[in-house]
Design a protein around this motif. Structure first.
Motif, PDB file in Angstrom:
ATOM      1  N   ARG A 140       0.837  -1.191   0.000  1.00 42.68           N
ATOM      2  CA  ARG A 140       0.000   0.000   0.000  1.00 42.68           C
ATOM      3  C   ARG A 140       0.874   1.244   0.000  1.00 42.68           C
ATOM      4  O   ARG A 140       2.051   1.172   0.295  1.00 42.68           O
ATOM      5  CB  ARG A 140      -0.906  -0.010   1.236  1.00 42.68           C
ATOM      6  N   GLU A 141       0.253   2.373  -0.263  1.00 45.77           N
ATOM      7  CA  GLU A 141       0.997   3.627  -0.258  1.00 45.77           C
ATOM      8  C   GLU A 141       1.085   4.174   1.156  1.00 45.77           C
ATOM      9  O   GLU A 141       0.200   3.959   1.981  1.00 45.77           O
ATOM     10  CB  GLU A 141       0.298   4.661  -1.145  1.00 45.77           C
ATOM     11  N   GLN A 142       2.147   4.916   1.404  1.00 43.19           N
ATOM     12  CA  GLN A 142       2.318   5.566   2.698  1.00 43.19           C
ATOM     13  C   GLN A 142       1.315   6.715   2.787  1.00 43.19           C
ATOM     14  O   GLN A 142       1.191   7.514   1.864  1.00 43.19           O
ATOM     15  CB  GLN A 142       3.757   6.099   2.792  1.00 43.19           C
ATOM     16  N   GLN A 143       0.581   6.785   3.902  1.00 43.23           N
ATOM     17  CA  GLN A 143      -0.438   7.824   4.068  1.00 43.23           C
ATOM     18  C   GLN A 143       0.022   8.785   5.165  1.00 43.23           C
ATOM     19  O   GLN A 143      -0.020   8.444   6.340  1.00 43.23           O
ATOM     20  CB  GLN A 143      -1.767   7.198   4.454  1.00 43.23           C
ATOM     21  N   LEU A 144       0.446   9.977   4.762  1.00 47.36           N
ATOM     22  CA  LEU A 144       0.926  10.982   5.706  1.00 47.36           C
ATOM     23  C   LEU A 144       0.149  12.272   5.523  1.00 47.36           C
ATOM     24  O   LEU A 144      -0.321  12.591   4.431  1.00 47.36           O
ATOM     25  CB  LEU A 144       2.419  11.258   5.486  1.00 47.36           C
ATOM     26  N   ASP A 145       0.045  13.055   6.618  1.00 48.41           N
ATOM     27  CA  ASP A 145      -0.587  14.366   6.508  1.00 48.41           C
ATOM     28  C   ASP A 145       0.469  15.401   6.122  1.00 48.41           C
ATOM     29  O   ASP A 145       1.626  15.058   5.856  1.00 48.41           O
ATOM     30  CB  ASP A 145      -1.315  14.738   7.813  1.00 48.41           C
ATOM     31  N   LYS A 146       0.085  16.668   6.093  1.00 49.03           N
ATOM     32  CA  LYS A 146       1.015  17.705   5.626  1.00 49.03           C
ATOM     33  C   LYS A 146       2.184  17.938   6.591  1.00 49.03           C
ATOM     34  O   LYS A 146       3.171  18.550   6.228  1.00 49.03           O
ATOM     35  CB  LYS A 146       0.266  19.014   5.377  1.00 49.03           C
ATOM     36  N   PHE A 147       2.076  17.416   7.830  1.00 48.38           N
ATOM     37  CA  PHE A 147       3.164  17.548   8.797  1.00 48.38           C
ATOM     38  C   PHE A 147       4.061  16.316   8.825  1.00 48.38           C
ATOM     39  O   PHE A 147       4.939  16.207   9.674  1.00 48.38           O
ATOM     40  CB  PHE A 147       2.596  17.782  10.202  1.00 48.38           C
ATOM     41  N   GLY A 148       3.824  15.350   7.944  1.00 47.31           N
ATOM     42  CA  GLY A 148       4.641  14.145   7.884  1.00 47.31           C
ATOM     43  C   GLY A 148       4.272  13.110   8.943  1.00 47.31           C
ATOM     44  O   GLY A 148       5.101  12.278   9.305  1.00 47.31           O
ATOM     45  N   ARG A 149       3.036  13.166   9.439  1.00 45.77           N
ATOM     46  CA  ARG A 149       2.587  12.215  10.462  1.00 45.77           C
ATOM     47  C   ARG A 149       1.581  11.244   9.856  1.00 45.77           C
ATOM     48  O   ARG A 149       0.870  11.586   8.919  1.00 45.77           O
ATOM     49  CB  ARG A 149       1.907  12.954  11.620  1.00 45.77           C
ATOM     50  N   ALA A 150       1.520  10.054  10.439  1.00 44.42           N
ATOM     51  CA  ALA A 150       0.498   9.082  10.052  1.00 44.42           C
ATOM     52  C   ALA A 150      -0.617   9.165  11.089  1.00 44.42           C
ATOM     53  O   ALA A 150      -0.360   9.176  12.292  1.00 44.42           O
ATOM     54  CB  ALA A 150       1.081   7.681  10.003  1.00 44.42           C
ATOM     55  N   TYR A 151      -1.868   9.213  10.627  1.00 47.57           N
ATOM     56  CA  TYR A 151      -3.011   9.318  11.523  1.00 47.57           C
ATOM     57  C   TYR A 151      -3.843   8.050  11.443  1.00 47.57           C
ATOM     58  O   TYR A 151      -4.011   7.468  10.365  1.00 47.57           O
ATOM     59  CB  TYR A 151      -3.896  10.513  11.142  1.00 47.57           C
ATOM     60  N   ALA A 153      -1.672   3.213  12.607  1.00 47.14           N
ATOM     61  CA  ALA A 153      -0.811   4.320  12.168  1.00 47.14           C
ATOM     62  C   ALA A 153       0.556   3.811  11.720  1.00 47.14           C
ATOM     63  O   ALA A 153       1.141   4.323  10.767  1.00 47.14           O
ATOM     64  CB  ALA A 153      -0.662   5.338  13.294  1.00 47.14           C
ATOM     65  N   LEU A 154       1.066   2.789  12.410  1.00 47.11           N
ATOM     66  CA  LEU A 154       2.367   2.213  12.052  1.00 47.11           C
ATOM     67  C   LEU A 154       2.318   1.604  10.654  1.00 47.11           C
ATOM     68  O   LEU A 154       3.254   1.766   9.861  1.00 47.11           O
ATOM     69  CB  LEU A 154       2.751   1.159  13.084  1.00 47.11           C
ATOM     70  N   THR A 155       1.220   0.936  10.327  1.00 48.55           N
ATOM     71  CA  THR A 155       1.103   0.351   8.987  1.00 48.55           C
ATOM     72  C   THR A 155       0.884   1.425   7.926  1.00 48.55           C
ATOM     73  O   THR A 155       1.209   1.200   6.759  1.00 48.55           O
ATOM     74  CB  THR A 155      -0.050  -0.672   8.915  1.00 48.55           C
ATOM     75  N   ARG A 156       0.358   2.565   8.316  1.00 41.64           N
ATOM     76  CA  ARG A 156       0.212   3.656   7.341  1.00 41.64           C
ATOM     77  C   ARG A 156       1.533   4.375   7.120  1.00 41.64           C
ATOM     78  O   ARG A 156       1.774   4.903   6.037  1.00 41.64           O
ATOM     79  CB  ARG A 156      -0.862   4.640   7.800  1.00 41.64           C
ATOM     80  N   TYR A 157       2.393   4.405   8.156  1.00 40.51           N
ATOM     81  CA  TYR A 157       3.700   5.036   7.995  1.00 40.51           C
ATOM     82  C   TYR A 157       4.673   4.096   7.290  1.00 40.51           C
ATOM     83  O   TYR A 157       5.436   4.520   6.423  1.00 40.51           O
ATOM     84  CB  TYR A 157       4.271   5.465   9.355  1.00 40.51           C
ATOM     85  N   GLU A 158       4.663   2.819   7.669  1.00 44.64           N
ATOM     86  CA  GLU A 158       5.518   1.809   7.038  1.00 44.64           C
ATOM     87  C   GLU A 158       4.639   0.673   6.518  1.00 44.64           C
ATOM     88  O   GLU A 158       4.388  -0.295   7.235  1.00 44.64           O
ATOM     89  CB  GLU A 158       6.526   1.242   8.046  1.00 44.64           C
ATOM     90  N   PRO A 159       4.155   0.748   5.285  1.00 41.48           N
ATOM     91  CA  PRO A 159       3.250  -0.282   4.763  1.00 41.48           C
ATOM     92  C   PRO A 159       3.863  -1.685   4.729  1.00 41.48           C
ATOM     93  O   PRO A 159       3.141  -2.671   4.744  1.00 41.48           O
ATOM     94  CB  PRO A 159       2.940   0.205   3.344  1.00 41.48           C
ATOM     95  N   ALA A 160       5.191  -1.804   4.714  1.00 35.77           N
ATOM     96  CA  ALA A 160       5.829  -3.121   4.677  1.00 35.77           C
ATOM     97  C   ALA A 160       5.596  -3.906   5.975  1.00 35.77           C
ATOM     98  O   ALA A 160       5.697  -5.131   5.985  1.00 35.77           O
ATOM     99  CB  ALA A 160       7.326  -2.965   4.430  1.00 35.77           C
ATOM    100  N   LEU A 161       5.261  -3.202   7.057  1.00 39.02           N
ATOM    101  CA  LEU A 161       5.044  -3.868   8.346  1.00 39.02           C
ATOM    102  C   LEU A 161       3.635  -4.441   8.485  1.00 39.02           C
ATOM    103  O   LEU A 161       3.343  -5.114   9.475  1.00 39.02           O
ATOM    104  CB  LEU A 161       5.284  -2.883   9.498  1.00 39.02           C
ATOM    105  N   ARG A 162       2.777  -4.180   7.516  1.00 33.54           N
ATOM    106  CA  ARG A 162       1.367  -4.552   7.654  1.00 33.54           C
ATOM    107  C   ARG A 162       1.160  -6.046   7.896  1.00 33.54           C
ATOM    108  O   ARG A 162       0.375  -6.434   8.758  1.00 33.54           O
ATOM    109  CB  ARG A 162       0.582  -4.107   6.429  1.00 33.54           C
ATOM    110  N   THR A 163       1.851  -6.899   7.155  1.00 35.69           N
ATOM    111  CA  THR A 163       1.632  -8.346   7.314  1.00 35.69           C
ATOM    112  C   THR A 163       2.028  -8.815   8.700  1.00 35.69           C
ATOM    113  O   THR A 163       1.320  -9.611   9.322  1.00 35.69           O
ATOM    114  CB  THR A 163       2.403  -9.146   6.251  1.00 35.69           C
ATOM    115  N   ALA A 164       3.145  -8.321   9.214  1.00 37.38           N
ATOM    116  CA  ALA A 164       3.599  -8.742  10.547  1.00 37.38           C
ATOM    117  C   ALA A 164       2.629  -8.269  11.630  1.00 37.38           C
ATOM    118  O   ALA A 164       2.289  -9.025  12.552  1.00 37.38           O
ATOM    119  CB  ALA A 164       5.001  -8.201  10.815  1.00 37.38           C
ATOM    120  N   VAL A 165       2.175  -7.026  11.519  1.00 37.82           N
ATOM    121  CA  VAL A 165       1.257  -6.472  12.521  1.00 37.82           C
ATOM    122  C   VAL A 165      -0.107  -7.166  12.437  1.00 37.82           C
ATOM    123  O   VAL A 165      -0.729  -7.447  13.454  1.00 37.82           O
ATOM    124  CB  VAL A 165       1.123  -4.940  12.332  1.00 37.82           C
ATOM    125  N   LYS A 166      -0.527  -7.477  11.229  1.00 33.11           N
ATOM    126  CA  LYS A 166      -1.820  -8.151  11.049  1.00 33.11           C
ATOM    127  C   LYS A 166      -1.772  -9.577  11.589  1.00 33.11           C
ATOM    128  O   LYS A 166      -2.718 -10.041  12.225  1.00 33.11           O
ATOM    129  CB  LYS A 166      -2.211  -8.152   9.578  1.00 33.11           C
TER     130      LYS A 166
END
Length: 185
Positions: A51-62, A141-154
């Protein structure tokens, strides 16, 4: 059963078959192979699309986390590992060490301890439900900042919202299922 093979034996077997030339096809097999060759190369499907990294205008994942009646809004950004809940440090807000352990589980499991700052606001429920909501929000939020971690977190089950909530009170009962005390006289 007597000829059990190990993985190293399997590796040797595949290297031997790769070195040997393939036998000539029989006339019955030849048309089938030609039709497969005409079909083109066989494409293998990747494990999971990134997935794509989803960040706001301040560089944070929500992300929003939920548990029981608690709702947590979580912002995650790279930092020193400081977690702030409702304007207070996590040690002050969640005084019990078990609740702090619950909150830090996604970071420990992904080996990201001390790499992200978390700012969150929590409403509703009790402390245990709020800690679960923060955990859910941090994992999202961690999976939105680093999409590669999604499988491990899931796989660890942190992305699943726990659907268990308190059963409602019924009329004619003391609680959801508890009866009033029986009086003989």
């Amino acid at each position: 059963m007597a000829d059990k093979k190990s993985l190293s034996d399997l590796g040797e077997l595949t290297s031997q078959t790769a070195a040997e030339p393939a036998p000539a096809p029989t006339p019955a097999e030849a048309p089938a192979e030609e039709s497969q060759a005409d079909a083109g190369p066989v494409l293998t499907q990747p494990e999971a699309p990134l997935r794509e990294q989803q960040l706001d205008k301040f560089g944070r994942a929500y992300a929003t986390g939920r548990r029981k009646d608690a709702v947590a809004r979580v912002w995650l950004k790279p930092g020193s590992g400081k977690i702030e809940v409702n304007g207070r440090d996590q040690q002050v807000y969640f005084a019990r060490p078990t609740l702090r352990l619950v909150i830090n589980q996604p970071f420990g499991m992904t080996e990201r301890d001390g790499q992200y700052d978390v700012i969150c606001t929590v409403k509703g429920g009790g402390l245990s439900g709020q800690a679960g909501a923060v955990l859910h929000g941090i994992a999202q939020a961690l999976t939105r900042y680093e999409p590669a971690l999604r499988t491990a977190v899931k796989r660890a089950g942190f992305l699943t919202r726990d659907p268990r909530v308190v059963e409602r009170k019924k009329y004619g009962r003391a609680k959801a299922r508890r009866s009033f005390q029986f009086s003989k006289r």
